[in-house]
Structures are given as C-alpha cells and as structure tokens.
Design an enzyme around this catalytic site. Structure first.
Site, PDB file in Angstrom:
ATOM      1  N   TYR A  12      78.211 -30.333 -32.471  1.00 50.51           N
ATOM      2  CA  TYR A  12      77.474 -31.412 -31.811  1.00 50.51           C
ATOM      3  C   TYR A  12      76.548 -31.784 -32.737  1.00 50.51           C
ATOM      4  CZ  TYR A  12      73.899 -32.924 -28.799  1.00 50.51           C
ATOM      5  OH  TYR A  12      72.847 -34.171 -28.304  1.00 50.51           O
ATOM      6  N   ASP A  36      66.994 -35.803 -21.754  1.00 47.36           N
ATOM      7  CA  ASP A  36      66.580 -35.740 -23.032  1.00 47.36           C
ATOM      8  C   ASP A  36      65.528 -37.083 -23.294  1.00 47.36           C
ATOM      9  OD1 ASP A  36      66.184 -36.072 -25.884  1.00 47.36           O
ATOM     10  OD2 ASP A  36      68.180 -36.033 -26.320  1.00 47.36           O
ATOM     11  N   ASP A  98      66.917 -28.120 -28.639  1.00 47.64           N
ATOM     12  CA  ASP A  98      67.803 -28.228 -27.407  1.00 47.64           C
ATOM     13  C   ASP A  98      68.128 -27.067 -26.696  1.00 47.64           C
ATOM     14  OD1 ASP A  98      67.777 -30.922 -28.295  1.00 47.64           O
ATOM     15  OD2 ASP A  98      70.031 -31.144 -28.115  1.00 47.64           O
TER      16      ASP A  98
END
Lengths: 125, 125
Positions: A12, A36, A98
């Site tokens: 990713y 996000d 994240d």
C-alpha cells in the site's frame, strides 16, 4: 494473517508513492471505507476510493515506511509512514498514522488516517 | 479541542508510567471502552478499566511519549509510545500505537492499542 497484513501494508505505502491508482484500489475490498483524515466524510466503495487516490496520482511524490514501525493486532494494523509531494519547487512532508482493518482474504475493509494540517511540513526542494 | 486532546494524551502516558490507577481511570468517560490489544475482548466502563490498569500498577515501570509523534484528527488521536516494565532483572520494552476517541469534555470514550507479542523486546536490566 499477520504476515499477509504486513505485506499489504508495505504494498500500500509503496503504491501510494508510485501508483498506479488502480493497484491501490485493488488492495481494498469492494465495499471498503476510507476516512482520510479522520473526521472528514468517509468514502465508501471502489469508485469513491479511486477518486480519492486520483487526486495524488498526478503529483510528483514519494513515500517511506519503516517496517519496524508497523503494529499488527488481530485483523488490524496501525503504522506511521511519510509521504512527500513536490509542488512548485516545494516539498510537502506529511507523516500520518494510518489504521487499517482487513478481511480474511487480506483485503483492506477500512482505512482511517490520523493527521491534521499542522502536521504538514513545507520545505524548499 | 486539539490542545485538550494532546494534553490528555500526555497525561495518560505519564500516568501509565507512574499511576495512580485512579487518575488513569478518571481520564476515561464512565462508559468508555478499552480494547488492548486490538482483537481481545473490550473492557467497558470504569470498573473494568480500573481492573485492567491495576495489573500494571504493581510493576516497576516507565513510559515515554515523543510529543512530535502524536497525531490528532477530529475528536481522535493516534500515537506511538513506549512502556518499559522491569521484572526479575529484565526490561520488557513495548511500543504500541494507541488510538483514542474523546468526548466534548476531553474525556477518553474509547482506546484501542495496536501491538502483539512479537513487538515485545526483552533486554537485560
């Protein structure tokens, strides 16, 4: 499971730094949700997620993930990484944290990114 | 809000390193949920949360938070920190990534800790 999750996290971050968008989207489950940064309206599903990543696709950018910073617990992962985008002779440096959730096939079902404008650093190129 | 959240995060990590337990519990809303590590059964409410922190209360321990690592987004925060416990002449070093959610009064309504056994490092004291 942990190995698979770690592998997807590394893919990713690499793809966010290089694309193509379609390969990023393919890491997500079809009905995945992306928030996000956290606190903004979530994007749900491949089409909305594709639109989201298309915004950075045109930018000159690079990412860095330190493998030792990745934390995996159950079917989730949390990790800081750094993305640098170069625009108009300046480098915009951002290091979000994240958090991702995965299904049994190792696809991302949810991603939440923790950062705010004040975490953005601007440097001369 | 962000300033208040940052302040609670700093208090939290400090108290996890020194106690007392009751002061940690007081940072949580009465019906808060703690999932530590993620994937284990959540503890809900002050009594369950008190029991959880009592486990470390008797241990010789210290914590470290690097303020620059804290990410705040909306009413949530994510941050890595380090906790070192000293047992039987050994130091157990763990650096989880914690994610917290806050109510409008700045009380923690939810905490999820991302780590697994393989993130635990054992060192001679």
């Amino acid at each position: 499971m942990a190995t698979q999750i770690r592998d997807v996290v590394e893919q990713y971050v690499k793809l966010v730094g290089s694309g193509p968008t379609e390969d990023i989207v393919a890491l997500y489950a079809p009905d995945a949700i992306v928030e996000d940064p956290v606190g903004t309206p979530p994007k749900r599903g491949h089409e909305a997620i594709r639109e989201f990543y298309e915004v950075i696709a045109a930018l000159d950018r690079e990412t860095e993930l330190r493998p030792e910073d990745v934390r995996i617990a159950g079917n989730q992962a949390a990790f800081p990484f750094t993305i640098v985008t170069k625009v108009g002779g300046q480098r915009f440096v951002l290091s979000p944290i994240d958090v991702m959730e995965f299904d049994e096939e190792g696809r991302i079902t949810g991603m939440r990114a923790y950062w705010s404008q004040e975490d953005m650093r601007v440097e001369p190129e």
